[in-house]
Design a protein around this motif. Structure first.
Motif, short mmCIF file in Angstrom:
data_model
loop_
_atom_site.label_atom_id
_atom_site.label_comp_id
_atom_site.label_asym_id
_atom_site.label_seq_id
_atom_site.Cartn_x
_atom_site.Cartn_y
_atom_site.Cartn_z
N ASP A 189 -10.56 -11.68 19.36
CA ASP A 189 -10.41 -10.98 20.64
C ASP A 189 -11.15 -9.65 20.57
OD1 ASP A 189 -9.67 -9.89 23.04
OD2 ASP A 189 -7.52 -9.72 22.55
N THR A 190 -12.18 -9.53 21.38
CA THR A 190 -12.95 -8.28 21.41
C THR A 190 -12.82 -7.58 22.76
OG1 THR A 190 -14.95 -9.47 22.10
CG2 THR A 190 -14.61 -9.14 19.73
N SER A 191 -11.77 -7.94 23.50
CA SER A 191 -11.62 -7.39 24.86
C SER A 191 -11.02 -5.99 24.85
CB SER A 191 -10.73 -8.30 25.71
OG SER A 191 -9.42 -8.40 25.14
N GLY A 192 -10.37 -5.60 23.74
CA GLY A 192 -9.73 -4.30 23.68
C GLY A 192 -10.57 -3.25 23.01
N ILE A 244 -12.36 -0.50 13.96
CA ILE A 244 -12.09 -1.64 13.09
C ILE A 244 -10.64 -1.55 12.61
CG2 ILE A 244 -12.79 -2.88 11.02
CD1 ILE A 244 -15.46 -1.38 11.15
N GLU A 245 -9.92 -2.64 12.75
CA GLU A 245 -8.55 -2.73 12.27
C GLU A 245 -8.50 -3.72 11.11
OE1 GLU A 245 -4.32 -4.56 13.85
OE2 GLU A 245 -5.65 -3.59 15.31
N ILE A 246 -8.02 -3.27 9.94
CA ILE A 246 -7.99 -4.12 8.75
C ILE A 246 -6.66 -4.87 8.66
CG2 ILE A 246 -7.99 -4.18 6.23
CD1 ILE A 246 -9.86 -1.91 6.16
#
Length: 425
Positions: A51-54, A98-100
């Motif tokens: 999901d790249t919408s946020g 970026i969230e790990i």
């Protein structure tokens, strides 16, 4: 300086699909691209849940934080965290933070495969950074190909593999093992004893070393393997001492190196008598082994903390500022750090997080890394790397004693070496 009739800078000319592994050991996941057996992308039917919408995009960090490989892999995880923190501070990737999502591979290939599946299907990460042993990589390879996802693998390995779904940011054989053998040959070494852990990388690496030795007038005086995590080396050390080889080529991994070098020292063997050249011992492992047990021994890598470049000075400072002044940097963790930046640069070139877009745009993507300039070869998803031989000193650091004239282009199937023709078909 190693001599060779072939230049160090070369381009792999053989497509992965035309090559087969030479032994049953390496047949499973031995390097077929996703397109080899199933038309255009074996994983092409897998539907991505990324999901790249946020405002953020997830990536996975998959490393052994427990078990025998934790001595090596915790620092790799830390390097991934550092790269993500720096990239986020600079605005992220395509404007997204970026969230790990971190997972522990627990030094078990089956766990790596299970956690990779979770990261891809449940956590919906855009890419995964991690793995160490070739067994862990081979266990993960069908997961990434089957789900058409991306793994960035940061550790030197035995070669004879490529996949559209894996980017290999550690050295392949012609960027580490072959230069190490050339170096030993140039120093007058005419015989070797091979010691390794009992799994894919050491066994395949030693097949390659045997082929090199036969073509270059070197004698192999012994070859021994021990399970990962082994701590009893008394029998092997006695055999090594009795063999009287010119050098030991060490492909042990993990904390087995601690026991090996302590026994080696206790047996009275020294670098002057019988040097050991290692391809899986970096600064982090030296701390665990104890510099007094390994002072003067040799390593073959592409990066050391002591590499004198402005990029490396900034990298070491940033790492120690974040994790402590007593922490050391090393080749695999530098390659992991580099992998995050190469992913970022490829995403930005493609203007997309889509797997196919990244694959289509990867060729030629570069990064001014701490080790020097690295560039992705889109033919095989490996990167250019400078080879370096280093000597371990009493301060626990490794100092380059030789390096290749420039970055070596990856040749994972050793297609440009006539002596290696029988290794990959």
């Amino acid at each position: 300086m190693p001599s060779s009739s072939r230049p160090y800078l070369r381009k792999s000319a053989v497509a992965a699909g035309t090559l087969v592994c030479a032994t049953a050991l390496t047949l499973a996941g031995c390097g077929s691209r996703a397109t080899d057996s199933a038309g255009p992308s074996a994983g092409g039917g897998a539907e991505s849940c990324v999901d790249t919408s946020g405002s953020a995009v997830k990536v996975g960090s998959l490393n052994s934080l427990s078990g025998t490989m934790a001595i090596s892999e915790v620092t790799v995880r830390d390097a991934i965290l550092l790269a993500v923190e720096q990239i986020n501070a600079e605005g992220g990737v395509l404007g997204k933070q970026i969230e790990i999502v971190g997972e522990d591979g627990a030094s078990e290939p089956t766990v790596f495969a299970e956690k990779a599946e979770k990261l891809i299907k449940n956590d919906c990460v855009a890419a995964v950074f991690g793995g160490w042993t070739s067994s862990s990589r081979k266990a993960m390879l069908p997961v990434f190909e089957g789900n058409d996802a991306l793994l960035y693998y940061p550790v030197q390995y035995e070669g004879l593999e490529s996949s559209d779904n894996i980017f290999y940011t550690g050295a392949t054989t012609n960027q580490q093992i072959v230069p190490a053998l050339d170096y030993l040959k140039e120093k007058g070494v005419t015989s070797l004893y091979l010691v390794g852990s009992d799994y894919v990388f050491p066994q395949t690496a030693n097949r390659i070393i045997r082929a090199y030795a036969e073509a270059n007038g070197m004698e192999i005086r012994g070859e021994d393997y021990t399970p990962l995590g082994s701590t009893d080396f008394s029998t092997i050390i006695n055999k090594v001492r009795a063999a009287g080889a010119g050098a030991v080529f060490n492909t042990l991994n993990g904390d087995s190196n601690v026991a090996f070098f302590k026994e080696y020292t206790n047996a009275g063997l020294t670098p002057d008598q019988m040097p050991v050249i290692s391809v899986s011992i970096a600064e982090e492992e030296v701390k665990g082994i104890g510099a007094q047990n390994i002072d003067g021994q040799l390593t073959a890598w592409n990066y050391y903390q002591t590499v004198d470049t402005p990029e490396n000075q900034a990298f070491v400072k940033a790492f120690q500022d974040k994790f402590g002044a007593d922490r050391v940097t090393s080749d695999p963790m530098e390659a992991a750090y580099v992998s995050v930046y190469l992913w970022k640069n490829t995403v930005e070139k493609a203007n997309s997080f889509d797997v196919k877009a990244i694959q289509d745009n990867a060729d030629g993507v570069s990064f001014a890394a701490p080790e020097g300039l690295v560039t992705i070869d889109g033919d095989n998803n490996h990167i250019t790397k400078t080879a370096r031989i280093g000597e371990i000193r009493p301060d626990g650091l490794i100092y380059p004693t030789w390096e290749s004239p420039g970055p070596i282009e990856p040749d994972p199937y050793l297609a440009s070496y006539p002596w290696a023709a029988g290794l990959s078909g």
